[in-house]
Structures are given as C-alpha cells and as structure tokens.
Write a protein that holds these residues in place. Structure first.
Motif, short mmCIF file in Angstrom:
data_model
loop_
_atom_site.label_atom_id
_atom_site.label_comp_id
_atom_site.label_asym_id
_atom_site.label_seq_id
_atom_site.Cartn_x
_atom_site.Cartn_y
_atom_site.Cartn_z
N GLU A 135 -45.38 4.77 -60.61
CA GLU A 135 -46.59 4.45 -59.87
C GLU A 135 -46.26 3.97 -58.47
O GLU A 135 -45.17 3.41 -58.23
CB GLU A 135 -47.39 3.37 -60.61
N ALA A 136 -47.19 4.17 -57.56
CA ALA A 136 -47.13 3.62 -56.20
C ALA A 136 -48.33 2.70 -56.05
O ALA A 136 -49.47 3.14 -56.20
CB ALA A 136 -47.15 4.73 -55.17
N LEU A 139 -43.45 -8.03 -64.01
CA LEU A 139 -44.79 -8.58 -63.84
C LEU A 139 -45.88 -7.60 -64.24
O LEU A 139 -47.02 -8.00 -64.48
CB LEU A 139 -45.00 -9.02 -62.38
N GLY A 140 -45.54 -6.31 -64.28
CA GLY A 140 -46.53 -5.29 -64.62
C GLY A 140 -46.47 -4.91 -66.08
O GLY A 140 -45.85 -5.57 -66.91
N ALA A 141 -47.11 -3.78 -66.39
CA ALA A 141 -47.15 -3.30 -67.77
C ALA A 141 -45.79 -2.76 -68.20
O ALA A 141 -44.99 -2.31 -67.37
CB ALA A 141 -48.22 -2.21 -67.91
N LYS A 142 -45.55 -2.79 -69.50
CA LYS A 142 -44.28 -2.33 -70.05
C LYS A 142 -44.05 -0.85 -69.72
O LYS A 142 -44.91 0.00 -69.97
CB LYS A 142 -44.30 -2.52 -71.57
N LEU A 191 -41.62 -5.87 -53.13
CA LEU A 191 -41.29 -4.45 -52.95
C LEU A 191 -41.45 -3.64 -54.22
O LEU A 191 -41.68 -2.44 -54.16
CB LEU A 191 -39.84 -4.34 -52.44
N THR A 192 -41.29 -4.29 -55.38
CA THR A 192 -41.41 -3.60 -56.67
C THR A 192 -42.09 -4.52 -57.67
O THR A 192 -42.39 -5.68 -57.35
CB THR A 192 -40.02 -3.20 -57.23
N THR A 197 -50.54 -7.40 -61.90
CA THR A 197 -49.60 -8.48 -62.25
C THR A 197 -50.28 -9.78 -62.64
O THR A 197 -49.61 -10.70 -63.11
CB THR A 197 -48.64 -8.77 -61.08
N ILE A 198 -51.59 -9.87 -62.49
CA ILE A 198 -52.26 -11.17 -62.67
C ILE A 198 -52.17 -11.65 -64.12
O ILE A 198 -52.11 -12.86 -64.38
CB ILE A 198 -53.71 -11.09 -62.18
N ASP A 199 -52.12 -10.74 -65.09
CA ASP A 199 -52.02 -11.17 -66.49
C ASP A 199 -50.72 -11.91 -66.77
O ASP A 199 -50.68 -12.88 -67.54
CB ASP A 199 -52.15 -9.97 -67.43
N THR A 200 -49.62 -11.44 -66.17
CA THR A 200 -48.33 -12.12 -66.35
C THR A 200 -48.34 -13.47 -65.65
O THR A 200 -47.80 -14.46 -66.16
CB THR A 200 -47.18 -11.26 -65.83
#
Length: 429
Positions: A83-84, A165-168, A156-157, A94-97
């Motif tokens: 994803e970009a 921080l994002g989804a698995k 940056l990532t 990332t807010i859930d993490t």
C-alpha cells in the motif's frame, strides 16, 4: 473549589459538556474521536495525497524489496498487501494500535483527574465531579491528536519505530514523506524508497513468522506504561492553565511533567526487556537489509547511517512515545545489535541466525550485546551436537529382550538368548 451555583461556573460546566459530547463512556480514557479529528484537521491542508504514479512506484518498490530479501533470510515473505498511504491514511490505519499503547497511561491520567475533587465535596458539586474525569479524557485526546498530526508528516513506513502500527501483513510507504526525506538529505528518491521498502518488508517477515514477537513487544510497552506514576500536583497545575473557552490551551500542556516513572523493579525489568528487543529487531532488520541491498544501492552507506542516527537520537515517533507513554522508545544499542547478528550469521549461517527468533528465551540479552563474540562462541547450538551416542543407545535398548521372564541365571557365562536379558555389569551398561 469553585461554587457550583456561581453563574460563571455554570457557564464553564456547559462549555465543558459541549466539548465532551463524545464522553468517556463511549471513547474510554482517551477521547479518540477528538484525537483523530484534530490530527486530520491539522494535516489535511498539507497532505498532497497519493496519485497513481506514486502508488505504482511504492508497490513496485515493496515487491522488489521482498524479492531481494529472499536469499538473506530463512523467514519467508510476510507481506500480504502493498500500500501507499497519504498522511491521512497513516492516521486512519494506525490509530487502533495507538489506542492499545496509550490507554494504560490515559486510564491513570483520567482517574487522577477525578481524584482532584475531594470525596466530601463530590456530592455537593454534582456534575462537576464527573466532568473533571471527562476533562482528563479530553486533555489526553487533544495531546494525542497534536502528536499524531506531527508524526503523520514525518514517518516513512508503517513499521519505522520497530512496532507494526498498521494491519498485519500490510506493508505501506508514505510517498510524500519519503520525497521530503530524500530532498532534505540530498539523496536519490528512488534509492530512499527502495531502502525503506526493504526495511518495511523485513519487519513484516519478522513479525509474521515470529508469532510471539508482536504480543511480546506491545505487552512490554503496556507493562512499562502501567507502572507510570501520575504526579497529582502536576495534574492540578496543568488543569489550572486550561481555559475552557480556548481549547488550544489543552494542546500546550506538557504531559512529560505529569507522567513520572516509578522505577520499581518490575518497571525497570520491562524497560530493559523493551530496549533489548527493540535493538535486536532494528539490528536484525538493518543487517538483512544491508545484505539484500549489497551494491544495488550506491547510497546504502549514507542511508543506513542516517537511519541509525535517526533512531538513536530519537525521531518524531520516539519523541511522541516519550511524551504520551512516558517512555523513550529507541534502540540505544543498535550498532552493537547489528554487529551481533553479523557475527551470528558468520558462525551459524542464515538459518542458524534466524532460528534464534523461535523463542524469546533464545534471544541474546543486554549482556550479549556488549560481548557479541563471547555470546556467539559460547552459544548453545543443537545442530552441532553429536547425537550418535544416543542413537546407538536407543538401538541397544530396542534390541534387548522383553519377555515375561526377562532374565537368565546370574552365573551363566553365555550371552543372553532371545527373550532373555543379562544382568551383569556389561548388560546393565
């Protein structure tokens, strides 16, 4: 305490109630609706978004990086989607993490706000007592929204801080921030993109195929945060600076003055574990990325050095953790960890190196980071043990008699027959 019957106090209560329309009963110890709204409003005007070209370049870089990593690690790809992200996308994804990381401290903050109202006055004050608790939720939400807005323009990532921080399995780059980073350091944008894609893909391999790692890291952060002490006097001073008619006064508060480490043995142990595992994660990623990039990226030495300095000095994400969680989330011994993984690769090969991640008890400790040569040379490797002695013993045991009588005359000089078992010293051996 103010008189709840005073018209000015009633007006203040009404303003508080309006500010806290999304109350803590819905959002928990942090008003996350406020945090997200503040962060999105702050970055929306400066977010260039992601066009088709940038999205294609990010996707191709992540796929190429994943291919380059194949020969350098025994862990297979952990990327299920490329994803970009725009800056707004980063906030949304990332807010859930962040909720999981910040809620332990926020819970204590909200409770401390409620404790500012003396027990014998709570009944008299009525709604004021509950509003004081809600004020903590709003104050923390305001601080977090401001911090997320700053982070969204820098990261940056999705895994830059060593925590996904994002989804698995969702590998993501932030093209606008990568372009700005390359310009600031006068580095080719395509090389910056590939280098960060390599780091992103390497992190996902580690977290995907080391099943205990994510829970271990996040759990250790939670364990440390739960030991944070809230300075009641500092909270009271902070509340006195708030003007309910000007919400921006909440954003100027310094939470680092409110959150105080307790330095209990449990908290010190959690901090030591966290610092070590973050250094090991960052060191492993840096090592395998360097092996994968090789001479394909002419700017690799500069890219690696800049990133190590960014992590060691504490970039924007680390500063946010220090403010909101009371923790400096940075691998202080990153260079030592890179050296350790390199030496381990030389001694045991790629598979032997990566096998260390099979269980947290197998990982090097803080002492090993200080003496990588000693740890590698003294490490216990099951693959190097000669198992032939045990195999022969098993064969002898399976060939011995097992009949119901089981034995022969103790004085017989003959070898035990079928269905018999000698009982002399040699037979026992």
């Amino acid at each position: 305490m103010p008189d709840p019957n005073d018209p000015k106090v009633r007006q203040m209560l009404a303003q508080f109630q309006q500010m806290m329309a999304a109350s803590t009963s819905k959002s928990g110890p942090v008003n996350w609706d406020m945090a997200r709204q503040l962060a999105e409003n702050a970055v929306r005007a400066e977010d260039p978004g992601v066009d088709g070209v940038a999205r294609t370049k990010a996707t191709e870089a992540l796929r190429l990086a994943d291919l380059w990593l194949d020969p350098t690690t025994s862990l297979p790809s952990g990327v299920s989607a490329t994803e970009a992200w725009s800056r707004l996308d980063w906030i949304a994804n990332t807010i859930d993490t962040w909720k999981r990381l910040c809620d332990p401290v926020a819970t204590k903050m909200v409770a401390s706000m409620g404790e500012l109202v003396p027990e014998d006055m709570k009944a008299m004050l009525g709604p004021m007592a509950d509003i004081m608790k809600g004020l903590g939720s709003v104050m923390f939400g305001s601080q977090l929204g401001q911090a997320l807005a700053g982070l969204a323009t820098e990261v940056l990532t999705s895994t830059e801080i060593g925590i996904p921080l994002g989804a698995k399995g969702h590998a993501a780059l932030i093209p606008a921030n990568l372009a700005a980073y390359g310009t600031d350091h006068e580095l080719p944008e395509d090389e910056v993109r590939l280098y960060m894609a390599l780091r992103e893909a390497a992190h996902h391999r580690l977290y995907e195929h080391v099943p205990w790692l994510r829970a271990y890291v996040l759990g250790t952060v939670e364990a440390y945060a739960s030991g944070i002490h809230i300075d009641a006097s500092a909270v009271e001073d902070a509340v006195s600076e708030i003007d309910p008619s000007r919400p921006e006064t909440m954003q100027g508060l310094d939470l680092s003055e409110v959150l105080k480490p307790t330095d209990t043995p449990a908290q010190k142990a959690a901090l030591a574990r966290l610092e070590t595992v973050l250094a090991l994660i960052a060191g492993w990623v840096t090592h395998v990325v360097g092996e994968a990039a090789g001479d394909r990226l002419p700017s690799l030495p500069q890219l690696a050095e800049l990133f190590q300095r960014r992590r060691a000095a504490g970039g924007p994400a680390e500063q946010t953790f220090a403010t909101l969680v009371g923790l400096e989330l940075r691998p202080k011994r990153l260079r030592e960890a890179v050296t350790l993984w390199a030496k381990l690769t030389e001694a045991r090969g790629v598979e032997g190196r990566d096998a260390v991640w099979e269980h947290p008890d197998l990982l090097p400790d803080a002492e090993a980071l200080g003496d990588p040569d000693g740890w590698v040379s003294g490490g216990f490797d099951l693959g190097e043990i000669d198992m032939s002695f045990f195999e022969e013993s098993l064969k002898e045991d399976s060939g011995s008699g097992s009949g119901p009588d089981g034995g022969a005359d103790s004085g017989s000089d003959d070898a035990p027959g079928e269905g018999e078992q000698g009982d002399g010293p040699d037979a026992k051996k």
